[in-house]
Design a protein around this motif. Structure first.
Motif, PDB file in Angstrom:
ATOM      1  N   VAL A 111       0.744  -1.169   0.119  1.00 16.11           N
ATOM      2  CA  VAL A 111       0.033   0.030  -0.121  1.00 16.11           C
ATOM      3  C   VAL A 111       0.840   1.381   0.030  1.00 16.11           C
ATOM      4  O   VAL A 111       0.644   2.118  -0.632  1.00 16.11           O
ATOM      5  N   ASP A 112       2.053   1.296   0.709  1.00 19.77           N
ATOM      6  CA  ASP A 112       2.855   2.498   1.002  1.00 19.77           C
ATOM      7  C   ASP A 112       3.943   2.486  -0.168  1.00 19.77           C
ATOM      8  O   ASP A 112       4.794   1.514  -0.246  1.00 19.77           O
ATOM      9  N   ALA A 113       3.793   3.531  -0.814  1.00 15.82           N
ATOM     10  CA  ALA A 113       4.755   3.574  -2.220  1.00 15.82           C
ATOM     11  C   ALA A 113       6.287   3.856  -1.544  1.00 15.82           C
ATOM     12  O   ALA A 113       7.363   3.458  -2.139  1.00 15.82           O
ATOM     13  N   ALA A 114       6.411   4.312  -0.544  1.00 19.97           N
ATOM     14  CA  ALA A 114       7.700   4.746   0.038  1.00 19.97           C
ATOM     15  C   ALA A 114       8.198   3.333   0.556  1.00 19.97           C
ATOM     16  O   ALA A 114       9.538   3.334   0.351  1.00 19.97           O
ATOM     17  N   GLU A 115       7.533   2.511   1.109  1.00 15.57           N
ATOM     18  CA  GLU A 115       7.981   1.308   1.348  1.00 15.57           C
ATOM     19  C   GLU A 115       8.712   0.332   0.175  1.00 15.57           C
ATOM     20  O   GLU A 115       9.413  -0.327   0.115  1.00 15.57           O
ATOM     21  N   TRP A 116       7.778   0.483  -1.002  1.00 18.65           N
ATOM     22  CA  TRP A 116       8.274  -0.186  -2.066  1.00 18.65           C
ATOM     23  C   TRP A 116       9.467   0.646  -2.597  1.00 18.65           C
ATOM     24  O   TRP A 116      10.498  -0.256  -2.984  1.00 18.65           O
ATOM     25  N   ALA A 117       9.675   1.530  -2.650  1.00 17.44           N
ATOM     26  CA  ALA A 117      10.973   2.411  -3.135  1.00 17.44           C
ATOM     27  C   ALA A 117      12.097   1.834  -2.072  1.00 17.44           C
ATOM     28  O   ALA A 117      13.212   1.584  -2.576  1.00 17.44           O
ATOM     29  N   HIS A 124       6.247   3.167  -7.644  1.00 24.47           N
ATOM     30  CA  HIS A 124       5.443   2.090  -7.434  1.00 24.47           C
ATOM     31  C   HIS A 124       4.272   2.047  -8.425  1.00 24.47           C
ATOM     32  O   HIS A 124       3.933   3.054  -8.867  1.00 24.47           O
ATOM     33  N   ALA A 125       3.932   0.935  -8.701  1.00 16.94           N
ATOM     34  CA  ALA A 125       3.002   0.671  -9.870  1.00 16.94           C
ATOM     35  C   ALA A 125       1.607   0.725  -9.277  1.00 16.94           C
ATOM     36  O   ALA A 125       0.416   0.517 -10.332  1.00 16.94           O
ATOM     37  N   GLY A 126       1.380   0.922  -7.788  1.00 16.71           N
ATOM     38  CA  GLY A 126       0.010   1.084  -7.466  1.00 16.71           C
ATOM     39  C   GLY A 126      -0.434   0.006  -6.812  1.00 16.71           C
ATOM     40  O   GLY A 126       0.045  -1.337  -6.820  1.00 16.71           O
ATOM     41  N   THR A 127      -1.613  -0.046  -6.033  1.00 14.40           N
ATOM     42  CA  THR A 127      -1.896  -1.208  -4.890  1.00 14.40           C
ATOM     43  C   THR A 127      -3.186  -1.635  -5.734  1.00 14.40           C
ATOM     44  O   THR A 127      -4.278  -1.243  -5.868  1.00 14.40           O
ATOM     45  N   ILE A 156      -5.844  -8.599  -9.202  1.00 13.12           N
ATOM     46  CA  ILE A 156      -5.346  -9.306  -7.929  1.00 13.12           C
ATOM     47  C   ILE A 156      -3.986  -9.436  -7.689  1.00 13.12           C
ATOM     48  O   ILE A 156      -3.106  -9.944  -8.764  1.00 13.12           O
ATOM     49  N   ALA A 157      -3.215  -8.967  -6.589  1.00 13.24           N
ATOM     50  CA  ALA A 157      -1.801  -9.074  -6.348  1.00 13.24           C
ATOM     51  C   ALA A 157      -1.801 -10.268  -5.170  1.00 13.24           C
ATOM     52  O   ALA A 157      -2.188 -10.262  -4.082  1.00 13.24           O
TER      53      ALA A 157
END
Length: 358
Positions: A111-117, A124-127, A156-157
């Protein structure tokens, strides 16, 4: 979107372990029709050169992973390396095609783009709706909200395999308030297929047989923020977890031992009741009798998770041990289970409950 009828499926990344396992399950799904199979470096070869166990598809030639080959199907499964799914999904959407897209990679889990980075790098490609039907939400003792979120979903992820094992082991205690969500410790024994099919020196049989080796030690594993995200979903205000995976000489399977501090004054009976109520009606998650512990052999080839739980009263901790097949419940089985919910089909359709032994 297709409901209560047969559906066509394209699989991108069909030559890899996750893609191959998804195909194995879909071949035995009564409503699935296999369509285009694609790959990157393996394009132009036959599937049988990479997945010789899938005899019904052995002569199918792999196409390049291009949108023109994926569009036109009811379902598209993306079994691609992390960072690749987002671009393919965006290109599919740009064509106007609206299949159900199931991402087996990590691109849409967080959910968190900062954690993805921080853990994966890049944009981040989105949730997307999260493909763990058993995921608990605050106030729930039995999973319902996550299934509602997946019903009718077109994206679906699928969770990480380690994430599935640790989440299923710990979340009942978090949701019931019988364990503390900080000072969690998880140590996992992992089969080598979880590392993917790319040839690497440390994955060679000559290096791996007879050896156990930790990896991603010291809080660096990419599944850590996803585990924390799930436990917050179950009701934790703040999560702190030490997570250490270890490669052991088996081809598939995860055995996750996770411990948590017992909330003072909580009885062993209350702990047991928390796990029993969470999983009493779950078709794929089975709580074992007291004093019984799971093994990876018991779930090989099955879409089940076996969970054992005990209280270590001297240490003041709850101990959980969870066994899954990383390629089935940890990946492809979770994908098909979530896909069934999205399409309005019975959740267990086409999925094996029994493992393969010895």
């Amino acid at each position: 979107m297709v409901m209560h009828m047969s559906f066509s499926v394209a699989v991108a990344g069909a030559s890899g372990y996750a893609g191959g396992e998804t195909l194995r399950l879909l071949l035995n799904h009564p409503e699935a029709r296999i369509g285009a199979l694609t790959a990157n470096a393996s394009a132009g070869t036959t599937l049988g050169e990479h997945q010789p166990h899938l005899r019904r598809l052995a002569e199918v030639r792999l196409l390049p992973t291009e949108v023109e080959h994926l569009a036109g199907h009811d379902v598209v499964v993306l079994a691609l390396p992390h960072g690749a799914s987002g671009a393919v999904a965006a290109a599919l959407a740009a064509t106007g095609a609206d299949p159900v897209v199931v991402d087996l990679g990590a691109d849409h889990r967080l959910v968190d783009a900062a954690e993805w980075a921080a853990y994966y790098g890049g944009e981040h490609a989105g949730t997307w709706p999260y493909g763990l039907p058993e995921l608990l939400h605050p106030g729930e003792r039995v999973a319902a909200a996550q299934r509602a979120a997946l019903a009718g979903a077109t994206r679906i992820a699928v969770p990480g395999c380690n994430v599935t094992a640790v989440t299923l082991g710990l979340q009942p205690g978090i949701a019931a308030g019988v364990v503390e969500p900080e000072d969690l410790v998880a140590v996992l024994a992992n089969g080598y297929s979880g590392a993917g099919r790319s040839p690497k020196t440390h994955l060679l049989a000559s290096e791996a047989l007879g050896a156990a080796a930790p990896y991603a030690v010291g809080g660096t594993h990419r599944h850590i923020p996803e585990i924390a995200q799930n436990l917050r979903s179950a009701g934790a205000a703040r999560v702190s977890i030490s997570f250490t995976p270890t490669l052991v000489p088996m081809s598939r399977g995860i055995l996750a031992t996770a411990t948590a501090r017992l909330v003072p004054g909580t009885s062993p009976a209350a702990v047991r009741e928390a796990w029993e109520s969470a999983y009493a009606d779950e078709p794929f998650v089975h709580l074992l009798p007291e004093g019984t512990w799971p093994s990876t052999a018991a779930v090989a080839g099955a879409s089940t998770a076996l969970v054992g739980v005990a209280v270590d009263e001297r240490a003041g901790r709850v101990v959980t041990v969870t066994a899954i097949d990383n390629l089935v419940k940890g990946t492809a089985g979770g994908a098909v289970q979530s896909l069934n919910l999205a399409l309005g089909l019975p959740e267990t359709l086409g999925l094996p409950l029994e493992g393969v032994a010895p």
